[in-house]
Design a protein around this motif. Structure first.
Motif, PDB file in Angstrom:
ATOM      1  N   ALA A  88      81.113  35.294  62.502  1.00  0.00           N
ATOM      2  CA  ALA A  88      82.381  34.642  62.699  1.00  0.00           C
ATOM      3  C   ALA A  88      83.059  34.708  64.204  1.00  0.00           C
ATOM      4  CB  ALA A  88      83.249  34.900  61.422  1.00  0.00           C
ATOM      5  N   LEU A  89      82.668  35.710  64.823  1.00  0.00           N
ATOM      6  CA  LEU A  89      83.039  36.059  66.316  1.00  0.00           C
ATOM      7  C   LEU A  89      82.559  35.118  67.243  1.00  0.00           C
ATOM      8  CD1 LEU A  89      83.154  39.840  66.246  1.00  0.00           C
ATOM      9  CD2 LEU A  89      85.225  38.390  65.946  1.00  0.00           C
ATOM     10  N   PRO A  90      83.407  34.864  68.241  1.00  0.00           N
ATOM     11  CA  PRO A  90      82.805  34.097  69.224  1.00  0.00           C
ATOM     12  C   PRO A  90      81.421  34.754  69.779  1.00  0.00           C
ATOM     13  CG  PRO A  90      85.253  34.399  69.861  1.00  0.00           C
ATOM     14  CD  PRO A  90      84.808  35.183  68.587  1.00  0.00           C
ATOM     15  N   ARG A  91      80.556  34.098  70.398  1.00  0.00           N
ATOM     16  CA  ARG A  91      79.213  34.690  70.993  1.00  0.00           C
ATOM     17  C   ARG A  91      79.503  36.060  71.827  1.00  0.00           C
ATOM     18  NH1 ARG A  91      74.497  34.081  69.081  1.00  0.00           N
ATOM     19  NH2 ARG A  91      73.605  32.012  69.781  1.00  0.00           N
ATOM     20  N   ARG A  92      80.491  35.893  72.600  1.00  0.00           N
ATOM     21  CA  ARG A  92      80.668  37.111  73.772  1.00  0.00           C
ATOM     22  C   ARG A  92      81.200  38.265  72.916  1.00  0.00           C
ATOM     23  NH1 ARG A  92      83.494  39.817  77.342  1.00  0.00           N
ATOM     24  NH2 ARG A  92      83.885  39.254  79.598  1.00  0.00           N
ATOM     25  N   LYS A  93      82.252  38.018  72.006  1.00  0.00           N
ATOM     26  CA  LYS A  93      82.619  39.177  71.134  1.00  0.00           C
ATOM     27  C   LYS A  93      81.360  39.923  70.335  1.00  0.00           C
ATOM     28  CE  LYS A  93      86.386  41.712  69.543  1.00  0.00           C
ATOM     29  NZ  LYS A  93      86.959  42.731  70.582  1.00  0.00           N
ATOM     30  N   GLN A  94      80.642  38.961  69.557  1.00  0.00           N
ATOM     31  CA  GLN A  94      79.596  39.321  69.019  1.00  0.00           C
ATOM     32  C   GLN A  94      78.710  40.533  69.809  1.00  0.00           C
ATOM     33  OE1 GLN A  94      77.011  36.125  67.619  1.00  0.00           O
ATOM     34  NE2 GLN A  94      78.838  35.255  66.384  1.00  0.00           N
TER      35      GLN A  94
END
Length: 69
Positions: A21-27
């Motif tokens: 569910a996180l933005p790609r960068r945070k993933q």
């Protein structure tokens, strides 16, 4: 994928859903930190809480993310 010397991250269903569910960068940050922890599994945690079954669960805060293991 990074070599982990026999250890690798395993996530509960809830944790995996939270990561996705996180933005790609945070993933990517979360996964990078998870693999770092797998490379150095005996790093000293920030605190330990005993679960309802009496098992110690270590908690490590890294880059604003709490890893429980």
């Amino acid at each position: 994928m990074a070599e982990t010397h026999g250890y690798h991250p395993v996530f509960s269903d809830l944790a995996a859903e939270s990561i996705l569910a996180l933005p790609r960068r945070k993933q990517r940050i979360v996964m990078d930190r998870a693999y770092e922890l797998a490379r150095w599994p005996f790093i000293r945690s920030d605190y330990i809480i005993t679960d309802t079954n009496g098992r110690p669960i270590e908690h490590l805060l890294v880059d604003g993310i709490i890893f429980s293991y």
